[in-house]
Design a protein around this motif. Structure first.
Motif, short mmCIF file in Angstrom:
data_model
loop_
_atom_site.label_atom_id
_atom_site.label_comp_id
_atom_site.label_asym_id
_atom_site.label_seq_id
_atom_site.Cartn_x
_atom_site.Cartn_y
_atom_site.Cartn_z
N PRO A 36 0.81 -1.22 0.00
CA PRO A 36 0.00 0.00 0.00
C PRO A 36 0.85 1.27 0.00
CG PRO A 36 -0.79 -1.57 1.65
CD PRO A 36 0.54 -2.07 1.17
N PHE A 37 0.23 2.36 -0.47
CA PHE A 37 0.87 3.66 -0.37
C PHE A 37 -0.20 4.74 -0.27
CE2 PHE A 37 0.90 2.93 -5.07
CZ PHE A 37 0.14 4.01 -5.48
N ILE A 38 0.20 5.87 0.33
CA ILE A 38 -0.67 7.03 0.50
C ILE A 38 -0.21 8.12 -0.47
CG2 ILE A 38 -1.35 8.89 2.08
CD1 ILE A 38 -0.82 6.91 4.39
N VAL A 39 -1.20 8.81 -1.07
CA VAL A 39 -0.92 10.03 -1.83
C VAL A 39 -1.69 11.15 -1.14
CG1 VAL A 39 -0.91 11.20 -4.05
CG2 VAL A 39 -0.71 8.70 -3.96
N ARG A 40 -0.98 12.03 -0.47
CA ARG A 40 -1.64 13.16 0.20
C ARG A 40 -2.12 14.17 -0.83
NH1 ARG A 40 -2.65 11.40 5.33
NH2 ARG A 40 -0.76 10.56 6.30
N GLY A 41 -3.35 14.63 -0.63
CA GLY A 41 -3.89 15.71 -1.45
C GLY A 41 -4.20 15.35 -2.88
N LEU A 42 -4.29 14.06 -3.19
CA LEU A 42 -4.53 13.65 -4.58
C LEU A 42 -5.83 14.22 -5.12
CD1 LEU A 42 -3.58 11.85 -6.99
CD2 LEU A 42 -5.02 10.03 -6.02
N ILE A 43 -6.86 14.29 -4.26
CA ILE A 43 -8.17 14.77 -4.72
C ILE A 43 -8.56 16.08 -4.04
CG2 ILE A 43 -8.94 12.43 -5.26
CD1 ILE A 43 -10.73 12.67 -2.67
N ALA A 44 -7.58 16.83 -3.58
CA ALA A 44 -7.86 18.04 -2.80
C ALA A 44 -8.66 19.07 -3.59
CB ALA A 44 -6.55 18.66 -2.31
N ASP A 45 -8.60 19.02 -4.92
CA ASP A 45 -9.29 20.02 -5.73
C ASP A 45 -10.72 19.62 -6.09
OD1 ASP A 45 -8.55 17.97 -7.41
OD2 ASP A 45 -7.95 19.28 -9.07
N TRP A 46 -11.18 18.48 -5.63
CA TRP A 46 -12.55 18.06 -5.93
C TRP A 46 -13.56 19.05 -5.32
CZ3 TRP A 46 -13.52 12.11 -4.99
CH2 TRP A 46 -12.80 11.37 -5.95
N PRO A 47 -14.63 19.39 -6.04
CA PRO A 47 -15.69 20.20 -5.44
C PRO A 47 -16.30 19.56 -4.19
CG PRO A 47 -15.94 20.13 -7.82
CD PRO A 47 -14.85 19.16 -7.48
N MET A 48 -16.40 18.23 -4.16
CA MET A 48 -16.94 17.55 -2.98
C MET A 48 -16.05 17.76 -1.77
SD MET A 48 -18.49 13.69 -2.64
CE MET A 48 -17.46 13.13 -4.00
N VAL A 49 -14.74 17.72 -1.96
CA VAL A 49 -13.81 17.97 -0.86
C VAL A 49 -13.94 19.42 -0.38
CG1 VAL A 49 -11.37 18.07 -0.22
CG2 VAL A 49 -12.21 16.19 -1.65
N GLN A 50 -14.04 20.35 -1.33
CA GLN A 50 -14.17 21.75 -0.96
C GLN A 50 -15.46 22.00 -0.18
OE1 GLN A 50 -11.62 23.83 -1.41
NE2 GLN A 50 -10.56 22.06 -2.27
N ALA A 51 -16.55 21.34 -0.58
CA ALA A 51 -17.80 21.49 0.16
C ALA A 51 -17.64 20.95 1.58
CB ALA A 51 -18.93 20.75 -0.57
N GLY A 52 -16.98 19.81 1.72
CA GLY A 52 -16.78 19.24 3.04
C GLY A 52 -15.93 20.11 3.93
N ARG A 53 -15.02 20.88 3.36
CA ARG A 53 -14.20 21.78 4.18
C ARG A 53 -15.05 22.90 4.77
NH1 ARG A 53 -9.08 20.06 3.41
NH2 ARG A 53 -8.39 19.37 1.35
N GLN A 54 -16.16 23.22 4.12
CA GLN A 54 -17.08 24.22 4.68
C GLN A 54 -17.81 23.64 5.89
OE1 GLN A 54 -19.64 26.12 1.70
NE2 GLN A 54 -18.21 25.43 0.10
N SER A 55 -18.42 22.48 5.71
CA SER A 55 -19.13 21.82 6.80
C SER A 55 -19.66 20.48 6.31
CB SER A 55 -20.31 22.67 7.30
OG SER A 55 -21.32 22.75 6.31
N SER A 56 -20.02 19.63 7.25
CA SER A 56 -20.63 18.35 6.88
C SER A 56 -21.93 18.56 6.12
CB SER A 56 -20.90 17.51 8.13
OG SER A 56 -19.71 17.16 8.78
N ARG A 57 -22.71 19.54 6.57
CA ARG A 57 -23.99 19.79 5.92
C ARG A 57 -23.79 20.30 4.50
NH1 ARG A 57 -28.91 22.16 9.26
NH2 ARG A 57 -28.51 20.10 10.16
N ALA A 58 -22.78 21.14 4.30
CA ALA A 58 -22.50 21.62 2.94
C ALA A 58 -22.12 20.45 2.04
CB ALA A 58 -21.39 22.66 2.98
N ARG A 60 -23.16 17.32 2.41
CA ARG A 60 -24.39 16.56 2.13
C ARG A 60 -25.26 17.29 1.11
NH1 ARG A 60 -23.63 15.31 7.68
NH2 ARG A 60 -25.03 16.96 8.45
N ASP A 61 -25.33 18.60 1.23
CA ASP A 61 -26.13 19.37 0.26
C ASP A 61 -25.55 19.19 -1.15
OD1 ASP A 61 -27.81 20.27 2.24
OD2 ASP A 61 -26.84 22.24 2.44
#
Length: 343
Positions: A36-58, A60-61
């Motif tokens: 196994p290996f980890i890639v940090r930040g591979l999907i950091a630019d996803w809109p879903m990730v950005q929404a989650g950084r706002q809040s859990s509810r954001a 889910r919305d």
């Protein structure tokens, strides 16, 4: 910032981290990796990730806006389970399988978020293409020529017992935090696997409670821990798990979202090895020791060794399924098996 690990996780070796420079570099690492290996930040630019950084509810919305009007399968655990979706004292499941539309499920999560006595709510392996419109297109990893199964996993804090999967797996944390504990393939004896025909999600799971291991009942688990590695993942991080590696998975936040990709390097028209194992239990396991030794030799001859002595004396045109399989010959063999099993 990740919290300090405790219990069995405190001194555990960490999964190695790599950096990748674009899809071609990721493809190369995936082709060459055997661990196994980890890639940090591979999907950091996803809109879903950005929404989650706002809040859990954001988050889910955002996800709900892409959901199709279909019933989703959801597991609902008891408040006293600690999020561990597992067996109860009677060896039935300690959770219910229900079906509901995503807005209803998310409303339940909204109402219970942060409550100490909340039920565990878990949506497992939801097909991104079937159940959502546009979510995959806006949030995906470029895996080159691979045609993976893309799934989303969502829920409250959960603990999923150690299990393995036949395909290779790229697991991407989109919302929340997750902890994976991984073990090499050969550690299955030390993980004390449960039933193969009565499982939480189709694969045999470790009977060891990683948060309260019983070394009297599971003494070899200490040997498994000597080979274990842990991966603490934040939103945006990804973990590659090679085929058949064992992994225990925990959702550590009030709301967690994972997107994963499964693919096999072998052709899709080949059979599933687990089906062969199950049939061997039916047909071979309870034979006499002498007969089992004979069939062990036959399996070695035809399957595991499969050397030139198997077919060298048969004309090439007459080798049938003893020749390298093709989609057509695999289909004929599957049809033959279905007829045999239906008798």
């Amino acid at each position: 910032m990740a919290e300090a690990r405790s219990g069995i996780f405190a001194e555990m070796a960490e999964v190695r981290e790599i950096t990748v420079d674009g899809p071609a570099d990721l493809d190369l690492h995936l082709r060459e990796a055997t661990t196994p290996f980890i890639v940090r930040g591979l999907i950091a630019d996803w809109p879903m990730v950005q929404a989650g950084r706002q809040s859990s509810r954001a988050a889910r919305d955002y996800i709900q806006r892409h959901a199709r009007d279909l019933p989703f399968a959801v597991s609902v655990g008891t408040p006293d389970s600690g999020g561990r979706l597992f067996y109860d004292d009677t060896h039935a499941m300690n959770f219910q399988m229900l079906r509901a539309k995503l807005p209803e499920i998310f409303a339940r999560i909204d109402a219970n978020e942060g409550a100490a006595d909340a039920h565990a709510i878990y949506l497992a392996s939801i097909d991104l293409h079937q159940f959502f419109s546009g979510l995959h297109e806006a949030n995906h990893v470029d895996l080159g020529e691979r045609t993976p199964l893309a799934s989303i996993w969502m829920g409250t804090p959960t603990r999923i017992a150690a299990h393995n999967d036949v395909p290779d797996n790229l697991a991407c944390v989109a919302v929340g935090r997750r902890r994976f504990t991984v073990f090499p393939r050969d550690q299955f004896r030390n993980l004390y696997l449960g039933p193969v025909d009565n499982t939480p999600a189709g694969r045999a799971v470790s009977m060891v409670d990683f948060h309260d291991p019983d070394y009297a009942a599971h003494p070899r688990f200490g040997e498994a821990l000597a080979h274990a590695q842990v991966a603490e993942l934040e939103a945006g991080d990804s973990l590659y798990i090679p085929a058949m590696w064992w992994h225990h998975v925990e959702g550590l936040s009030d709301f967690n979202v994972l997107v994963n990709y499964w693919w096999r390097e072998s052709p899709r028209w080949l059979g599933q090895p687990q089906d062969a194992l199950n049939h061997a239990m039916l047909a071979i396991r309870d034979l006499s020791a002498d007969e089992k030794q004979h069939w062990r030799d036959m399996f070695d001859h035809y399957v595991f060794s499969n050397g030139p002595e198997v077919v060298g004396h048969i004309p090439e045109a007459a080798r049938g399924v003893l020749a390298p399989l093709t989609p057509d010959s695999a289909g004929r063999l599957r049809a033959f098996l279905l007829r045999a099993l239906s008798r």
